[in-house]
Design an enzyme around this catalytic site. Structure first.
Site: not given
Length: 555
Positions: A120, A191, A470
């Site tokens: 991220d 992910c 998120s």
């Protein structure tokens, strides 16, 4: 060559002596020195395999006549940091990553850089460093994780987060959740949905600072290793031609990045990261630009959490080149923008014969998932400077809604209320004092949004915060409310029972309280001073800008 500052000349004999101590030969010192920033660690699933990616990059550099020199940087796993004190350090780590790379590449003047990343904050931090240093450079990711499987359906990390709410509601047993835990994340890699890491890796292609395939080639494939070797070879070509990041990142790249962002339905965190990245090149990316492009760019992809597809599906369907080919068919991209291939975006698409091979994963321009882009920017008396929502992941029933405010001063208090069954259909959960300064650190809040979905309230409850979400968040989750509560923003004046009107198509967020009442509340308002024991977070509070400006350090 910059590296001559530490390798050439009589007075650099001590420097060469130190380099001999590392095992380098004179022949290696005479070649261009390429810094390889490896973000590998044994904590982040997206980074556990980056040593292998880095070895491939170094092989590519050596094949092309350079000498690779590896150094590390830090990384925070947002999933592991979620819903506790550690998340306050995630967004601030972006600034430390950019600073640490600047330090390493200036103290040791490399001729070029390859930045090996995946997750991220590491991706935008590395992009910021590339533009700040402005030496020939390329970024390469470790690639996305494969999707998992549970009871015959695809699963990912978000499936597990939402499973917590289902257990609390009685729709899933703890034993079944335990089974899901072991199957949802089946491989290394970032992910598997269009969450923040994959959003930024895909947009690195659109910006032009990564090779085609960077965002979508799965982490576990040999194609990912080959891409890393190509990145190592290509940085030597950039050095030979003196093509630098700021030659590539122009107003044209800004427009291309935001256009692809809207078509993909990327994470709302891109609204924090892209302005921070482009600011390093002296380019201004405002919330208004996001919204203008969103209104004219159709949403072509519904990847998790918005839909059933994952990054491996996007790769199979044509990847980011396929998406860009579809967008360019209607003139929505600047095809003459330069990229790290040394060619323009249009030349890249032609060379790849870029096209869509599955028009359910990448919809055609004439049949998009929606006529507007994945992100919307809202304004109103509750967010005078703006706020952001991933509209592609909002249920139709929640696109326009008036509800009753339920106010919480922290994420933990809100999660307790949601999982405790104290939030009802028609409520608007307000979580404040979680902004860049108020948090401090502007935590992601995947836990409360997933709890709302897991409790079966995704079509009935909105969540509004001066914090952030998120990329895995779905539902009417409106974040980055600016000004934040800590700096006196109207979100700090909301009381339980107030009515809040959400109108995403109308781009409006309104607190239905009279100006006179708000003025009265303002007179009695004081900032909530949370105890901050970390010296780093105290510094971040002092220097972080508004979320509307990317939450970057003031300059």
């Amino acid at each position: 060559m910059r590296s001559k500052l530490m390798t050439h000349g009589l007075e650099k004999a001590p420097h060469r002596s130190l380099m001999f101590a590392t095992g380098l030969t004179r022949e290696e010192m005479a070649r261009p020195l390429v810094g390889i920033c490896n973000a590998a660690n044994e904590i982040i699933p997206g980074h556990v395999h980056l040593d292998a990616i880095t070895r491939a990059v170094k092989d590519g550099v050596r094949m092309a006549g350079g000498t690779p020199m590896e150094f590390p940087t830090i990384g925070v796993c947002d999933g592991l940091a979620m819903n506790h004190e550690g998340m306050k350090f995630s967004l601030p780590s972006r600034e430390l990553i950019a600073d640490s790379i600047e330090i390493m590449a200036t103290a040791h003047p490399f001729d070029a850089l390859v930045l090996v990343t995946n997750c991220d904050k590491i991706v935008p931090g590395m992009l910021m460093a590339m533009l700040r240093l402005n030496i020939p450079a390329i970024i390469v990711s470790g690639g996305p994780m494969l999707a998992g499987s549970h009871k015959g359906k695809t699963a990912d990390l978000i499936t597990v987060f939402e499973g917590v709410g289902k257990v609390s509601r009685g729709d899933m047993s703890e034993a079944e959740l335990g089974e899901l835990e072991t199957s949802a994340c089946p491989s290394c890699g970032s992910c598997s949905g269009m969450f923040t890491a994959n959003s930024m890796n895909c947009l690195s292609e659109a910006i032009g600072l990564a090779l085609p395939g960077n965002g979508t080639i799965p982490a576990v494939t040999s194609a990912r290793i080959r891409l890393a070797k190509q990145a190592g070879m290509q940085v030597m070509e950039l050095l030979a031609k003196n093509i630098r990041p700021r030659d590539i990142v122009t107003k044209k790249s800004v427009a291309n990045a935001v256009t692809v962002d809207m078509a993909l339905g990327c994470s709302t965190n891109t609204v924090l990261h892209l302005p921070a990245v482009f600011a390093e090149a002296g380019l201004d990316l405002t919330l208004d630009i996001f919204d203008e492009i969103s209104r004219t760019t159709p949403n072509l992809c519904h990847l998790s959490p918005a839909g059933p597809h994952h990054l491996e599906d996007l790769d199979r369907a044509g990847g980011i080149p396929g998406v860009m080919a579809e967008l360019s068919s209607q003139g929505l991209l600047q095809l003459d923008a330069l990229t790290v291939t040394g060619k323009t975006l249009g030349e890249n698409l032609d060379a790849l014969d870029a096209r869509v091979t599955d028009d359910e994963v990448i919809r055609p321009m004439g049949d998009p998932y929606s006529v507007e882009g994945g992100i919307a920017i809202l304004h109103g008396n509750l967010a005078p400077d703006g706020c952001v929502v991933k509209q592609s992941a909002v249920a139709p029933e929640m696109m326009q809604r008036t509800g009753t405010a339920r106010v919480f001063e922290s994420e933990e208090d809100a999660v307790s209320a949601i999982l405790g069954g104290r939030i009802q259909a028609g409520d608007v959960v307000v979580i404040r004092n979680e902004g860049p300064k108020g948090g401090p650190g502007m935590r992601e809040m995947l836990t409360p949004t997933s709890a709302i979905a897991g409790m079966g309230l995704g079509k009935d409850v909105a969540l509004i915060t001066d914090g952030r979400f998120s990329g895995g968040t779905r539902g009417a989750a409106i974040g980055h409310v600016s000004p934040e509560a800590y700096e006196g923003g109207p979100i700090g004046l909301v009381k339980d029972g107030d009515q809040i009107k959400v109108d995403i198509p109308g781009r409006s967020l309104e607190l239905l309280v009279s100006p006179e009442e708000l003025a009265k509340r303002q007179q009695n308002w004081k900032p909530l001073e949370k105890e901050v024991t970390s010296p780093f977070l105290r510094r971040y509070r002092r220097h972080a800008s508004s979320a509307a400006k990317g939450a970057v350090f003031d300059r």
